[in-house]
Design a protein around this motif. Structure first.
Motif, PDB file in Angstrom:
ATOM      1  N   PHE A 147      -1.239 -23.082   2.672  1.00 44.70           N
ATOM      2  CA  PHE A 147      -2.235 -23.387   3.703  1.00 44.70           C
ATOM      3  C   PHE A 147      -3.069 -24.608   3.285  1.00 44.70           C
ATOM      4  O   PHE A 147      -4.288 -24.517   3.136  1.00 44.70           O
ATOM      5  N   THR A 160       2.734 -22.397   5.949  1.00 42.75           N
ATOM      6  CA  THR A 160       3.382 -23.558   6.578  1.00 42.75           C
ATOM      7  C   THR A 160       4.835 -23.742   6.166  1.00 42.75           C
ATOM      8  O   THR A 160       5.534 -24.554   6.755  1.00 42.75           O
ATOM      9  N   ARG A 206       4.452 -20.425  10.233  1.00 41.40           N
ATOM     10  CA  ARG A 206       3.698 -21.680  10.231  1.00 41.40           C
ATOM     11  C   ARG A 206       2.294 -21.568  10.840  1.00 41.40           C
ATOM     12  O   ARG A 206       1.940 -22.309  11.763  1.00 41.40           O
ATOM     13  N   PHE A 207       1.496 -20.647  10.333  1.00 43.23           N
ATOM     14  CA  PHE A 207       0.072 -20.632  10.692  1.00 43.23           C
ATOM     15  C   PHE A 207      -0.646 -21.691   9.857  1.00 43.23           C
ATOM     16  O   PHE A 207      -0.253 -21.983   8.724  1.00 43.23           O
ATOM     17  N   ARG A 208      -1.705 -22.233  10.423  1.00 43.43           N
ATOM     18  CA  ARG A 208      -2.402 -23.353   9.779  1.00 43.43           C
ATOM     19  C   ARG A 208      -3.496 -22.900   8.815  1.00 43.43           C
ATOM     20  O   ARG A 208      -3.805 -23.590   7.838  1.00 43.43           O
ATOM     21  N   LEU A 237       5.387 -22.885  19.006  1.00 47.36           N
ATOM     22  CA  LEU A 237       4.910 -24.007  18.201  1.00 47.36           C
ATOM     23  C   LEU A 237       4.099 -24.958  19.056  1.00 47.36           C
ATOM     24  O   LEU A 237       4.478 -25.275  20.186  1.00 47.36           O
ATOM     25  N   TYR A 272       2.286 -26.404  14.272  1.00 45.38           N
ATOM     26  CA  TYR A 272       1.809 -25.084  13.842  1.00 45.38           C
ATOM     27  C   TYR A 272       1.884 -24.096  15.002  1.00 45.38           C
ATOM     28  O   TYR A 272       1.882 -24.495  16.167  1.00 45.38           O
ATOM     29  N   ARG A 273       1.907 -22.815  14.667  1.00 50.04           N
ATOM     30  CA  ARG A 273       1.838 -21.791  15.711  1.00 50.04           C
ATOM     31  C   ARG A 273       0.392 -21.377  15.923  1.00 50.04           C
ATOM     32  O   ARG A 273      -0.351 -21.199  14.978  1.00 50.04           O
ATOM     33  N   ASN A 274       0.024 -21.216  17.182  1.00 48.99           N
ATOM     34  CA  ASN A 274      -1.331 -20.805  17.534  1.00 48.99           C
ATOM     35  C   ASN A 274      -1.240 -19.743  18.621  1.00 48.99           C
ATOM     36  O   ASN A 274      -0.898 -20.050  19.754  1.00 48.99           O
TER      37      ASN A 274
END
Length: 249
Positions: free
Chosen positions: A73, A119, A124-126, A183, A188-190
């Motif tokens: 991260f 990541t 892939r969370f930020r 994505l 990133y995924r949100n």
């Protein structure tokens, strides 16, 4: 004669690792800007226990967790660890003779979690904010409060839940079955509808902290986690109030 931690196993060594990174060690504490140093956290730990084996294992476990967060991260914004450390110590002391095995298992699960949601994998969370500051835990407790209200945010029970959730999410991503975890154009995924670009994330979380709307005040060694507020809804409403733009996919 008082036993001392060796130079490579001091808590200050973790501070030195963090200092080598090009990051601002911001705290979400409305009363101060930067996080509590690990050297300061060591003083709080040794007020409760001075067993050299326990301290060494606690330091090694924390070092592995911190290094894993840095690697997975790198764009994380808020880096508080106080309550995580006090929770680890409390759970280890409750385990008595099993303190060292507990810390080993705890560290392995934490590192696995950080690697799974970070990541370098499909998820892939930020940021680690949703986990570290208790948003995920509060949402989990709200689903079955009678069973879960007394489960700590950093308990092995909750870590196991998140590991299982992560594995399930990876499978869904690989099978193209995600709707709310697409994505973003940032890579990133949100799962939220609003932007979580760094300036937006900073504004939203600092506002929530000032309003005492953070489930787990990790900057507080003696934090009392809160689950029974509609944190997710309030976060959405506040994003609108602050005019944070919708997330672009």
């Amino acid at each position: 004669m008082k036993q001392e931690l060796t130079p490579t196993h001091t808590f200050q060594y973790i501070d030195e690792i963090l200092a080598q990174q090009s990051i601002h060690l911001l705290s979400l504490n409305p009363q101060k800007k930067l996080i509590t140093s690990f050297a300061q956290l060591e003083n709080l730990i040794t007020e409760q226990n001075t067993d050299i084996e326990l301290l060494t294992n606690l330091q090694q476990t924390l070092e592995s967790i911190v290094c894993s967060q840095l690697q997975n991260f790198p764009e994380n914004i808020f880096w508080d660890f106080d309550f995580l450390v006090s929770s680890m110590l409390r759970q280890a002391l409750v385990a008595n003779e099993g303190a060292i095995p507990f810390l080993k298992v705890f560290g392995e699960k934490m590192v696995s979690l950080v690697e799974m949601f970070g990541t370098k994998t499909e998820i892939r969370f930020r940021y680690v904010h949703d986990f570290m500051y208790g948003f995920e835990w509060a949402r989990w407790v709200q689903k079955e409060p009678q069973k879960r209200a007394y489960v700590e945010p950093f308990s092995l029970v909750f870590l196991d839940y998140l590991l299982a959730k992560g594995k399930e999410l990876v499978q869904r991503i690989n099978h193209g079955q995600v709707v709310s975890y697409k994505l973003c154009d940032t890579g990133y995924r949100n799962p939220f509808t609003f932007s979580r670009e760094p300036e937006d994330e900073y504004r939203l979380l600092t506002y929530l902290a000032e309003e005492q709307l953070i489930p787990v005040a990790v900057w507080n060694w003696n934090a009392s986690p809160v689950w029974n507020k509609p944190f997710q809804e309030m976060r959405q409403q506040l994003a609108l109030k602050l005019n944070i733009q919708p997330q672009k996919h």
